[in-house]
Scaffold this motif. Structure first.
Motif, PDB file in Angstrom:
ATOM      1  N   THR A  32       0.859  -1.076   0.119  1.00 32.14           N
ATOM      2  CA  THR A  32       0.173   0.166  -0.251  1.00 32.14           C
ATOM      3  C   THR A  32       0.965   1.232  -0.040  1.00 32.14           C
ATOM      4  O   THR A  32       1.974   1.145   0.699  1.00 32.14           O
ATOM      5  N   PHE A  34       0.547   5.796  -0.264  1.00 28.40           N
ATOM      6  CA  PHE A  34      -0.271   7.063   0.095  1.00 28.40           C
ATOM      7  C   PHE A  34       0.007   8.019  -0.694  1.00 28.40           C
ATOM      8  O   PHE A  34       1.393   8.235  -0.646  1.00 28.40           O
ATOM      9  N   TYR A  36       0.083  11.993  -0.438  1.00 31.26           N
ATOM     10  CA  TYR A  36      -0.384  13.195   0.378  1.00 31.26           C
ATOM     11  C   TYR A  36      -0.080  14.464  -0.185  1.00 31.26           C
ATOM     12  O   TYR A  36       0.733  14.789  -1.153  1.00 31.26           O
ATOM     13  N   LEU A  44      -0.776  17.872   6.601  1.00 27.92           N
ATOM     14  CA  LEU A  44      -0.515  16.659   5.620  1.00 27.92           C
ATOM     15  C   LEU A  44      -2.271  16.515   5.167  1.00 27.92           C
ATOM     16  O   LEU A  44      -3.248  16.469   6.364  1.00 27.92           O
ATOM     17  N   LEU A  46      -4.501  13.724   3.066  1.00 30.92           N
ATOM     18  CA  LEU A  46      -4.369  12.387   2.383  1.00 30.92           C
ATOM     19  C   LEU A  46      -5.281  12.716   1.144  1.00 30.92           C
ATOM     20  O   LEU A  46      -6.314  12.947   1.270  1.00 30.92           O
ATOM     21  N   THR A  49      -5.239   6.254  -1.291  1.00 35.23           N
ATOM     22  CA  THR A  49      -4.621   5.394  -0.902  1.00 35.23           C
ATOM     23  C   THR A  49      -4.611   4.289  -2.167  1.00 35.23           C
ATOM     24  O   THR A  49      -5.471   4.207  -3.102  1.00 35.23           O
ATOM     25  N   GLU A  59      -9.854  10.320  -1.594  1.00 29.20           N
ATOM     26  CA  GLU A  59     -10.477  10.827  -0.534  1.00 29.20           C
ATOM     27  C   GLU A  59     -11.549  11.753  -1.037  1.00 29.20           C
ATOM     28  O   GLU A  59     -11.483  12.072  -2.227  1.00 29.20           O
ATOM     29  N   ILE A  93       3.642  14.574  -1.191  1.00 31.29           N
ATOM     30  CA  ILE A  93       4.349  13.325  -0.446  1.00 31.29           C
ATOM     31  C   ILE A  93       3.837  11.987  -0.710  1.00 31.29           C
ATOM     32  O   ILE A  93       2.507  12.036  -0.546  1.00 31.29           O
ATOM     33  N   GLN A  97       3.752   1.573   2.792  1.00 24.06           N
ATOM     34  CA  GLN A  97       3.673   0.697   3.839  1.00 24.06           C
ATOM     35  C   GLN A  97       4.280  -0.604   3.838  1.00 24.06           C
ATOM     36  O   GLN A  97       3.976  -1.093   2.852  1.00 24.06           O
ATOM     37  N   GLN A 105       4.236   3.344   8.251  1.00 26.87           N
ATOM     38  CA  GLN A 105       4.208   4.294   6.867  1.00 26.87           C
ATOM     39  C   GLN A 105       5.658   5.021   6.944  1.00 26.87           C
ATOM     40  O   GLN A 105       5.782   5.493   7.959  1.00 26.87           O
ATOM     41  N   PHE A 107       7.778   7.880   4.978  1.00 28.09           N
ATOM     42  CA  PHE A 107       7.522   8.938   3.957  1.00 28.09           C
ATOM     43  C   PHE A 107       8.814   9.054   2.748  1.00 28.09           C
ATOM     44  O   PHE A 107       9.726   8.837   3.388  1.00 28.09           O
TER      45      PHE A 107
END
Lengths: 116, 113
Positions: A32, A34, A36, A44, A46, A49, A59, A93, A97, A105, A107
C-alpha cells in the motif's frame, strides 16, 4: 532500511500540462502506498490510497480524473497531475507501508510542484 | 469525524530541557499511534510508534499512551536545537493495519541554544 524515494524532487511546469511523480520503496515491498498533499503551513492531507494491482481509493473532494494514480508493482506508485493549474502548486508526499510491519508508514522526501 | 488534536505551538524550550508534546484523539477504537518529525520544507520522518498503554523509550524520546484518556504524548529529553521542527501525531483507527493514518496539524517546537 525502509527507504522511500520520490522523483522528481521539484518540478516547475506551465498551466495545462501534466506532471508525473514517481514513488519507490527501495528496500522493501509496499502493498500500500499513500499520496498526500501539503500546502504551506498546513497539515498533511491524504489524497488517495494506492494498493498494488488495484484501483486507488480517493479521499472525498479529490478528483480521480485529475490525479491519476497507478500502483503497478510492489515498489512503484505514480501520481500524475493532469492539466495542472496554479492552485495545484503544492508539496506532494508519498508514503509506503511495509507489509512486514503493516502498521508503519515511511515517507518519501516529497515533490514540490510549482505551476506557472 | 475522527480527529487528532495537537497544540500548534510554537513550544519553546531551552537547550537541555525536556520538551513535552501532547496529542488527543477522538476515536476510542484507535489501535496504533505514531510520532513523526517534520523539518521545514521536508517530508515527515518516523520517530516512534506505540501500541500499548504506558511508556516506550527510544534514546532521548519517550512516547506515552493512555487509551482511557485518549491521550498520547512525546517527551524529548536533553532537547537540542536540532530537535526544532514540527512534530506530527498520527493515529490509526480501528480499521486494522489497513486503516489510514489520521494526522494532527502538528506542534512546532523551538529549542533555544
Amino acid at each position: 532500511g525502509a527507504v522511500v524515494s520520490q522523483h522528481p524532487s521539484w518540478v516547475i511546469c506551465k498551466s495545462g500540462t501534466s506532471v508525473k511523480i514517481e514513488c519507490r520503496s527501495l528496500d522493501f515491498q509496499a502493498t500500500t502506498m499513500f499520496w498526500y498533499r501539503q500546502f504551506p503551513k498546513q497539515s498533511l492531507m491524504l489524497m488517495a490510497t494506492s494498493n498494488e494491482g488495484s484501483k486507488a481509493t480517493y479521499e472525498q473532494g479529490v478528483e480521480k480524473d485529475k490525479f491519476l494514480i497507478n500502483h503497478a508493482s510492489l515498489t512503484l506508485s505514480t501520481l500524475t497531475v493532469t492539466s495542472a493549474h496554479p492552485e495545484d502548486s503544492s508539496f506532494y508526499i508519498c508514503s509506503a507501508q511495509d507489509y512486514r510491519s503493516t502498521d508503519t508508514q515511511y515517507f518519501g522526501p516529497g515533490t514540490r510542484l510549482t505551476v506557472l | 469525524q475522527k480527529e487528532v488534536e495537537q497544540n500548534s505551538g510554537p513550544l519553546s524550550v531551552p537547550e537541555g530541557a525536556i520538551a513535552s508534546l501532547n496529542c488527543t484523539y477522538s476515536d476510542q477504537g484507535s489501535q496504533s499511534f505514531f510520532w513523526y518529525r517534520q523539518y521545514s520544507g521536508k517530508s515527515p520522518e518516523l520517530i516512534m510508534f506505540i501500541y500499548s498503554n504506558g511508556d516506550k523509550e527510544d534514546g532521548r524520546f519517550t512516547a506515552q499512551l493512555n487509551k482511557a484518556s485518549q491521550y498520547v504524548s512525546l517527551l524529548i529529553r536533553d532537547s537540542q536545537p536540532s530537535d526544532s521542527a514540527t512534530y506530527l501525531c498520527a493515529v490509526r483507527g480501528n480499521g486494522g493495519s489497513q486503516g489510514n493514518l489520521i494526522f494532527g496539524k502538528g506542534t512546532k517546537l523551538s529549542v533555544k541554544p
